[in-house]
Write a protein that holds these residues in place. Structure first.
Motif, short mmCIF file in Angstrom:
data_model
loop_
_atom_site.label_atom_id
_atom_site.label_comp_id
_atom_site.label_asym_id
_atom_site.label_seq_id
_atom_site.Cartn_x
_atom_site.Cartn_y
_atom_site.Cartn_z
N ASN B 86 0.82 -1.21 0.00
CA ASN B 86 0.00 0.00 0.00
C ASN B 86 0.86 1.26 0.00
O ASN B 86 0.50 2.27 -0.61
CB ASN B 86 -0.92 0.01 1.22
CG ASN B 86 -2.07 -0.98 1.06
OD1 ASN B 86 -2.35 -1.43 -0.06
ND2 ASN B 86 -2.72 -1.33 2.15
N ARG B 87 1.99 1.16 0.72
CA ARG B 87 2.88 2.30 0.76
C ARG B 87 3.43 2.59 -0.65
O ARG B 87 3.53 3.73 -1.08
CB ARG B 87 4.03 2.03 1.74
CG ARG B 87 4.73 3.29 2.27
CD ARG B 87 5.97 2.92 3.05
NE ARG B 87 6.89 2.10 2.26
CZ ARG B 87 7.72 2.60 1.34
NH1 ARG B 87 7.76 3.89 1.12
NH2 ARG B 87 8.51 1.78 0.64
N MET B 88 3.77 1.50 -1.36
CA MET B 88 4.28 1.66 -2.73
C MET B 88 3.24 2.31 -3.64
O MET B 88 3.56 3.17 -4.47
CB MET B 88 4.69 0.30 -3.30
CG MET B 88 5.97 -0.25 -2.68
SD MET B 88 6.27 -1.95 -3.19
CE MET B 88 7.15 -1.71 -4.73
N LEU B 89 1.99 1.93 -3.45
CA LEU B 89 0.91 2.49 -4.26
C LEU B 89 0.76 3.98 -3.95
O LEU B 89 0.62 4.82 -4.84
CB LEU B 89 -0.39 1.75 -3.96
CG LEU B 89 -1.54 2.00 -4.93
CD1 LEU B 89 -1.28 1.29 -6.26
CD2 LEU B 89 -2.86 1.53 -4.34
N LYS B 90 0.81 4.26 -2.65
CA LYS B 90 0.62 5.64 -2.20
C LYS B 90 1.71 6.57 -2.75
O LYS B 90 1.46 7.70 -3.12
CB LYS B 90 0.64 5.68 -0.67
CG LYS B 90 0.16 6.98 -0.09
CD LYS B 90 0.11 6.90 1.41
CE LYS B 90 -0.15 8.28 2.01
NZ LYS B 90 -0.02 8.24 3.47
N HIS B 91 2.93 6.05 -2.82
CA HIS B 91 4.04 6.88 -3.30
C HIS B 91 4.27 6.74 -4.80
O HIS B 91 5.35 7.06 -5.29
CB HIS B 91 5.32 6.54 -2.53
CG HIS B 91 5.26 7.01 -1.11
ND1 HIS B 91 4.90 6.18 -0.07
CD2 HIS B 91 5.46 8.23 -0.57
CE1 HIS B 91 4.90 6.86 1.06
NE2 HIS B 91 5.23 8.12 0.78
N ASP B 92 3.26 6.25 -5.51
CA ASP B 92 3.35 6.14 -6.97
C ASP B 92 4.45 5.24 -7.47
O ASP B 92 4.91 5.38 -8.60
CB ASP B 92 3.52 7.53 -7.61
CG ASP B 92 2.17 8.22 -7.77
OD1 ASP B 92 1.15 7.49 -7.82
OD2 ASP B 92 2.14 9.45 -7.82
N LYS B 93 4.93 4.32 -6.59
CA LYS B 93 5.94 3.37 -7.05
C LYS B 93 5.29 2.32 -7.94
O LYS B 93 5.90 1.83 -8.87
CB LYS B 93 6.61 2.67 -5.85
CG LYS B 93 7.41 3.62 -4.97
CD LYS B 93 8.83 3.76 -5.46
CE LYS B 93 9.74 4.46 -4.46
NZ LYS B 93 9.28 5.80 -4.05
#
Lengths: 239, 374
Positions: B86-93
Motif C-alpha cells: 500500500n505504501r508503494m501504491l501511495k508513493h506512486d511506485k
C-alpha cells in the motif's frame, strides 16, 4: 480663399468637453499656429479637421469638404503628421514613402522620382535604405513631414512636429514648412515652442478647449502689451 | 489593386524582419507539433505492478511469471507485507497490486471458490481502468490454460467454448491515438495562425499608432483588411502544407482523401479565423485584451471541437454551442478527409457552414473596423 473654415466645432467625450465651439478660418498658403498647454484640445481639433474623429457638433469645411459627411474627400487632399511618430519602424525610409505614396495613388512611373527628389531635399538620400528605427528622431520627423506632403496635399496638419528634436533640426524643419507654404500649401501646426509661434502668419492660443486669443504674432503682442509671444503666453496663462 | 499589393508587400517585409514573429509563426508551432502528439496521448505504455503472494505455490509463481512476458507491465517483485504494498501504491511506485490469498492453489485444485484481489491507483481513471483490464486479461488467460490442462471434462457441455472474437477497428486500424491527435494539432496550428497572430498584428498597429497614419489616408477599410488578410492567409496555408508534410514524414499518417479538397476547405476555415482575429482586434484596445479574448475563445473551441473527447458524449447544450464553433466543423472535415478518405459529398455540410461563417465573420470585421472614431 479660405482652405479651412471652422464654425462652432465641438467635441465632447462623455461629460468632458475637449473642444468647445471653436471658430476660425485659415487662408490658402497660410501658416496657422495652434498654441496651447498640454490638454488644451489642439490634437482633438486637428483630428476632427483631418477626418480621424467625428465632431460632436459644429461644422468644419476643409479643402472645400465637410468633415462630417465627406471625410474620404478630405483625406485625399490633406497631409497629416501625428504627434506620435507613426511611420513603420520596421520598414526602410524608402519603403515607408513608397507605401504611403502608393496608397495615395501617385502613379508608379512618377513615384520613385518624387521620393528621390524629396529625400534629396531633406538630405536623406543616403539613408533611403535604412530601417526607420535605426535613424535619429530629428530625421524621423523630417521623413514624416516628407511623407505627409509626398502626394502634394492642399493642406498639411502638423501636430507638434518638432517636439523632442534639437534646435538645428527645428530650424531646418521650419525652413521646410516655409518652402512648402510658399507653393500655396496651407499649414496648420501645433507647437509648445513659443519662438516657433513667431514664425507663423497667424496664431491662436487654446486653453480648456476654447480659443482665447487669435491674430498675427504682432497683434497679440500689442494686445497684451508685451514684446514676445512667450510673454503673451505667460501673461495669458496667469489670468 | 496596386494599393492591396503594396500592403501585402509591406506585411511580408515586416514579418520577415521580425525574428520573434517569424519564430512564433514557423518554429514554435512546428516544435509543438513534434512534442504535443507524444504527450497528449491516452495510450498506457507502462504499468508498474507488485504482487503479494500469501500462497507461494507453483500456480501463483506461474501467474506472476506470465506478467513478465508483457511489454506493458513492469513487475516490482513479490512481497508478503500488505502495508508495504500500500505504501508503494501511495508513493506512486506502483499502479497495480495483485494479492493472492492463502491456499490459492489448493482451493483451485479442489474446485473451491477462491479470489485474487486487484488494487489500482485510480487517480488517473483511464490508467486504472486499462491496468485492471490488462491484469484480468493476463490472469484470465492463465486460468483458461490451467483449466484445460488440469480438468477432466465429463461431458461436451463443459468443454470451454471455442469462440474467438476478432476485432477490426476501422479508419484507425492500429487504434493509435496519434492518428487522431496529429491531425488535431494541425487544426490547432491553423487556428492559431489565423486568429491569434492576425488579432495581435492589427491591434499592435493600434498600440504603436501606425494605424492612424493609414486611417488619415483615403484608403478603403476593405482594402486595408484584405491587404492584411492575404499575407496571413498565405502563411497559414504554407504552415498547413508544412504540417501535412511533417504528419507524413514523422508520424507516417497519409491523407486518405483528396489533398486539393483538404486545402480548399482549410482555405475557407482560415478565412473564418482571420476574420475573427480582425474582429477581435477591432474591439480590443491593446494586445493584452486581444490576447485574452483569443485565449478564451480558443479554449472553448478546442474543448468542444472533439479533439480531446468525442463530441457524441457531450450534453445537448454543448452540441448547441458547437453549431457556433468553426473548429468543430473543421475538425470533423479533417478527421473525415485525413483518416477516412471521405469525398466532397461527406463534407458538403461542413463546407457550406464554414463558408457562411467566413462571410459573416468577415463582414463583421469590416463593419467593426473604425477608420473614423466616434
Amino acid at each position: 480663399m479660405n482652405s479651412i473654415e471652422v464654425d462652432h466645432l465641438t467635441k465632447k467625450f462623455g461629460d468632458f468637453v475637449a473642444v468647445n465651439e471653436i471658430s476660425f478660418q485659415v487662408r490658402e498658403g497660410e501658416i496657422f499656429g495652434f498654441l496651447g498647454a498640454n490638454g488644451a484640445g489642439k490634437t482633438t481639433a486637428i483630428k476632427m479637421m483631418s477626418g480621424l474623429l467625428q465632431p460632436t457638433s459644429g461644422k468644419a469645411i476643409v479643402a472645400g469638404y465637410d468633415v462630417t459627411t465627406q471625410a474620404k474627400l478630405i483625406k485625399r487632399n490633406i497631409g497629416y503628421m501625428s504627434q506620435r511618430f507613426s511611420l513603420y519602424n520596421d520598414l526602410t525610409v524608402f519603403e515607408n514613402m513608397q507605401l504611403f505614396g502608393t496608397i495615395y495613388k501617385i502613379p508608379r512611373t512618377e513615384l520613385k522620382q518624387r521620393i528621390m527628389d524629396s529625400l534629396a531635399a531633406l538630405e536623406l538620400t543616403k539613408q533611403a535604405n535604412l530601417l526607420v528605427n535605426s535613424i535619429p528622431l530629428g530625421w524621423k520627423q523630417k521623413l514624416a513631414f516628407a511623407t505627409a506632403i509626398l502626394h502634394k496635399p492642399k493642406i498639411v496638419f502638423l501636430d507638434e512636429p518638432t517636439s523632442g528634436v534639437d534646435p538645428i533640426v527645428r530650424r531646418e524643419f521650419w525652413n521646410l514648412i516655409y518652402q512648402t507654404a510658399s507653393t500655396g500649401v496651407t499649414i496648420l501646426v501645433t507647437t509648445h515652442y513659443m519662438d516657433e509661434a513667431e514664425y507663423c502668419h497667424r496664431i491662436s492660443i487654446m486653453a480648456d478647449g476654447n480659443i482665447r486669443l487669435l491674430g498675427t504674432p504682432e497683434e497679440l503682442k500689442q494686445q497684451v502689451g508685451v514684446s514676445t509671444i512667450n510673454d503673451v503666453f505667460v501673461e495669458y496663462v496667469k489670468h | 489593386m496596386r494599393t492591396i499589393l503594396i500592403l501585402i508587400k509591406k506585411e511580408f517585409l515586416q514579418v520577415f524582419r521580425n525574428p520573434l514573429l517569424l519564430s512564433i509563426l514557423i518554429v514554435a508551432p512546428m516544435v509543438q507539433f513534434m512534442i504535443f502528439p507524444f504527450c497528449a496521448d491516452y495510450e498506457i505504455k507502462v504499468l508498474d505492478i507488485v504482487f503479494i503472494d500469501h500462497d507461494g505455490s507453483s500456480v501463483t509463481q506461474d501467474i506472476i511469471h506470465s506478467f513478465d512476458a508483457s511489454d506493458i507491465f513492469v513487475p516490482h517483485g513479490i512481497i508478503h507485507n500488505k502495508k508495504e504494498a500500500n505504501r508503494m501504491l501511495k508513493h506512486d511506485k506502483v499502479d497495480i497490486i495483485v494479492e493472492f490469498p492463502n491456499h490459492f492453489e489448493q482451493d483451485l485444485m479442489n474446485g473451491n471458490a477462491t479470489r485474487i484481489a486487484i488494487t489500482a491507483n485510480a487517480i488517473n481513471t483511464t490508467k486504472a481502468g486499462i491496468g485492471v483490464g490488462y491484469t484480468q486479461e493476463i490472469i484470465g488467460g492463465y486460468m483458461q490454460e490451467f483449466k484445460e490442462k488440469n480438468m477432466v471434462y465429463t461431458s461436451a457441455e463443459e468443454t470451454p467454448a471455442n469462440v474467438n472474437l476478432s476485432y477490426i477497428y476501422w479508419y484507425n486500424e492500429q487504434m493509435n491515438y496519434k492518428n487522431l491527435i496529429v491531425p488535431g494539432i494541425l487544426v490547432i496550428l491553423v487556428t492559431l495562425i489565423g486568429c491569434y497572430v492576425t488579432a495581435l498584428n492589427l491591434v499592435r498597429e493600434k498600440e504603436i499608432g501606425t494605424i492612424e497614419q493609414v486611417n488619415v489616408t483615403p484608403i478603403r477599410r476593405w482594402q486595408f483588411l484584405i491587404g492584411k488578410m492575404i499575407p496571413f492567409w498565405i502563411l497559414g496555408m504554407a504552415e498547413f502544407i508544412l504540417g501535412i508534410g511533417i504528419m507524413k514524414l514523422v508520424f507516417g499518417i497519409t491523407v486518405q482523401g483528396s489533398i486539393p479538397l483538404l486545402l480548399g476547405i482549410t482555405a475557407i476555415y482560415l478565412l473564418v479565423m482571420l476574420g475573427l482575429g480582425f474582429f477581435i482586434s477591432s474591439v480590443s484596445e491593446n494586445q493584452l485584451q486581444a490576447m485574452f479574448i483569443v485565449l478564451f475563445l480558443f479554449i472553448i473551441f478546442v474543448l468542444l471541437s472533439g479533439l480531446f473527447t468525442p463530441t457524441e458524449g457531450m450534453p445537448k447544450w454543448a452540441h448547441h454551442i458547437n453549431y457556433l464553433n468553426p473548429m468543430s466543423f473543421y475538425m470533423e472535415v479533417i478527421k473525415k478527409i485525413v483518416l477516412k478518405g471521405s469525398t466532397f459529398i461527406s463534407v458538403q455540410k461542413e463546407t457550406i457552414i464554414l463558408s457562411v461563417m467566413a462571410v459573416l465573420v468577415n463582414t463583421g470585421a469590416i463593419l467593426s473596423y473604425q477608420e473614423t472614431s466616434k
